[in-house]
Write an enzyme that holds these catalytic residues in place. Structure first.
Site, short mmCIF file in Angstrom:
data_model
loop_
_atom_site.label_atom_id
_atom_site.label_comp_id
_atom_site.label_asym_id
_atom_site.label_seq_id
_atom_site.Cartn_x
_atom_site.Cartn_y
_atom_site.Cartn_z
N GLY A 1 0.83 -1.21 0.00
CA GLY A 1 0.00 0.00 0.00
C GLY A 1 0.86 1.25 0.00
N ASN A 2 1.99 1.16 0.66
CA ASN A 2 2.87 2.32 0.74
C ASN A 2 3.54 2.64 -0.59
OD1 ASN A 2 2.42 2.92 3.46
ND2 ASN A 2 3.73 1.21 4.05
N LYS B 1 -6.34 -5.35 13.54
CA LYS B 1 -5.78 -4.53 12.46
C LYS B 1 -6.22 -3.07 12.61
CE LYS B 1 -4.54 -3.65 8.09
NZ LYS B 1 -3.15 -3.43 7.76
N LYS C 1 -3.33 -8.22 2.58
CA LYS C 1 -3.09 -8.38 1.13
C LYS C 1 -1.99 -9.39 0.84
CE LYS C 1 0.82 -5.79 0.12
NZ LYS C 1 1.13 -5.47 1.49
N LYS D 1 4.68 -11.58 4.99
CA LYS D 1 5.18 -11.85 3.62
C LYS D 1 5.81 -13.23 3.55
CE LYS D 1 5.93 -7.01 2.88
NZ LYS D 1 4.53 -6.77 2.46
P1 ADP Z 1 4.27 -3.39 2.87
O1 ADP Z 1 3.59 -2.06 2.87
O2 ADP Z 1 4.99 -3.65 1.59
O3 ADP Z 1 3.41 -4.55 3.31
P2 ADP Z 1 5.65 -3.63 5.48
O4 ADP Z 1 6.20 -2.41 6.16
O5 ADP Z 1 4.43 -4.25 6.02
O6 ADP Z 1 5.51 -3.26 3.93
O7 ADP Z 1 6.79 -4.77 5.46
C1 ADP Z 1 8.06 -4.57 4.84
C2 ADP Z 1 9.09 -3.98 5.81
O8 ADP Z 1 9.48 -4.94 6.79
C3 ADP Z 1 10.40 -3.58 5.19
O9 ADP Z 1 10.31 -2.34 4.54
C4 ADP Z 1 11.36 -3.56 6.40
O10 ADP Z 1 11.38 -2.27 6.95
C5 ADP Z 1 10.68 -4.47 7.41
N1 ADP Z 1 11.43 -5.66 7.84
C6 ADP Z 1 11.23 -6.27 9.03
N2 ADP Z 1 12.01 -7.36 9.17
C7 ADP Z 1 12.72 -7.48 8.02
C8 ADP Z 1 13.69 -8.43 7.56
N3 ADP Z 1 14.06 -9.47 8.31
N4 ADP Z 1 14.23 -8.24 6.34
C9 ADP Z 1 13.84 -7.20 5.57
N5 ADP Z 1 12.93 -6.26 5.97
C10 ADP Z 1 12.36 -6.40 7.17
MG MG Z 2 2.57 -4.89 5.26
#
Ligand code: ADP
Ligand code: MG
Length: 316
Positions: free
Chosen positions: A15-16, A133, A217, A279
């Site tokens: 979303g970002n 959430k 998502k 993820k």
């Molecule tokens: P999105 O909006 O894409 O769902 P999120 O902020 O929910 O993004 O998740 C991705 C973020 O998770 C990355 O940008 C990073 O800051 C963070 N992150 C946490 N743990 C890890 C990891 N082990 N390796 C890489 N990124 C990580």
């Molecule tokens: Mg996320």
């Protein structure tokens, strides 16, 4: 029907990616972000894939809710499932027009279309007893308590930034339109589907009913990739690669992880619940359902990652 040369990629866009925190969310900003996303998507098409896009909607559904809340004294508020559906429309529109422009410039013979997507959840999902959430705007404690009393909202304090409404985030069980989405992709269309994780619906006494919830998502795109038998599942996010000991002095980026390694690191707490955890779980679910390959990377590094020069691959 899929011919021998066709490969399908399901791409989940954070979303970002379409509305970063540092932006206000004007139409011009969102349109520019969509244009940038469209370029990235065409890169995947250029690598020989039929592409299905799943976008997040966290910031955008928050804005629609805020509009609803602000004008509630004049215009009746819409339930959350209707707000999610609205973001599939607005974001699908912005993304598909951006894609049309990019397609036109590149001369690639493709069309693009956006599918309003319903995702079945169980009304008995434990998430309905325990909403987690956070969505929408931040309120003072006073206002939050008022809303809780008036509208039956559940509210929580969100990391020192104020109080927010929390809603259930149930497990997606099946995607109602997945067969049509697959056929449209195989017919050469770039398909936008399952936006915001999809509209949560349940069959209650044989009747389809929308529920006030939001579906993650990452989980929804993983299910879609599994249901349509995608060859590649791509998660685009804010980092180029997944790391162990993320943010620590001994942080190590990973080029490739086997399922067993991903499970081990997940158990060891390298992938936190609100961010990288979902993820990795989405990747593992997709592979468990028969999927082959997952790529986690940033929009900036996608091209290199598709050539094997960046990103993190998770393989069966
Ligand atoms: P999105 O909006 O894409 O769902 P999120 O902020 O929910 O993004 O998740 C991705 C973020 O998770 C990355 O940008 C990073 O800051 C963070 N992150 C946490 N743990 C890890 C990891 N082990 N390796 C890489 N990124 C990580
Ligand atoms: Mg996320």
């Amino acid at each position: 029907m899929k011919n021998n040369h066709q490969k399908i990629a399901v791409v989940a866009l954070g979303g970002n990616a379409l509305l970063p925190e540092n932006q206000q969310g004007t139409f011009a900003e969102q349109q520019a972000n969509a244009d940038a996303a469209a370029e990235v998507i065409l890169g995947i098409v250029g690598s020989g894939y039929e592409v299905i896009i799943v976008h997040g909607n966290g910031p955008q559904v928050g804005q629609i809710l805020a509009q609803n809340e602000e004008s509630a004294h004049k215009i009746p508020m819409m339930p959350l499932d209707v707000c999610v559906a609205a973001t599939q429309g607005t974001m699908g529109y912005m993304l598909s027009t951006a894609l049309q422009r990019a397609i036109k410039e590149s001369g690639i013979p493709k069309n693009t279309l956006s599918i309003l997507t319903n995702v079945v959840v169980s009304q008995n999902d434990p998430a309905f007893q325990k909403p987690t959430k956070p969505i929408g705007g931040f309120f003072s404690r006073e206002i939050a308590e008022e809303m809780a009393a008036e509208k039956g909202w559940q509210v929580v304090e969100d990391s020192g930034r104020g109080y927010r409404r929390v809603v259930p985030s149930p497990q997606p069980l099946s995607i109602m339109e997945s067969e049509a989405i697959r056929e449209l992709a195989l017919a050469g269309n770039i398909v936008i589907a399952c936006g915001g994780g999809g509209i949560p619906v349940a069959l209650i006494d044989g009747q389809l009913i929308g529920l006030e919830a939001v579906i993650d998502k990452d989980l929804a795109s993983s299910l879609l990739a599994a249901e349509i038998g995608a060859d590649l599942y791509i998660l685009l996010t804010g980092v180029d690669q997944v790391a162990v000991d993320y943010g620590q002095p001994n942080m190590r980026y990973l080029k490739k992880m086997k399922v067993s390694e991903a499970e081990k690191y997940l158990d060891e707490g390298h992938f936190p619940p609100g961010s990288m955890g979902p993820k990795i779980k989405a990747a593992l679910d997709y592979i468990a359902a028969g999927g082959q390959e997952v790529l986690i990377t940033s929009a900036e590094k996608l091209k290199e990652a598709l050539e094997g020069e960046s990103g993190t691959y998770i393989v069966a």
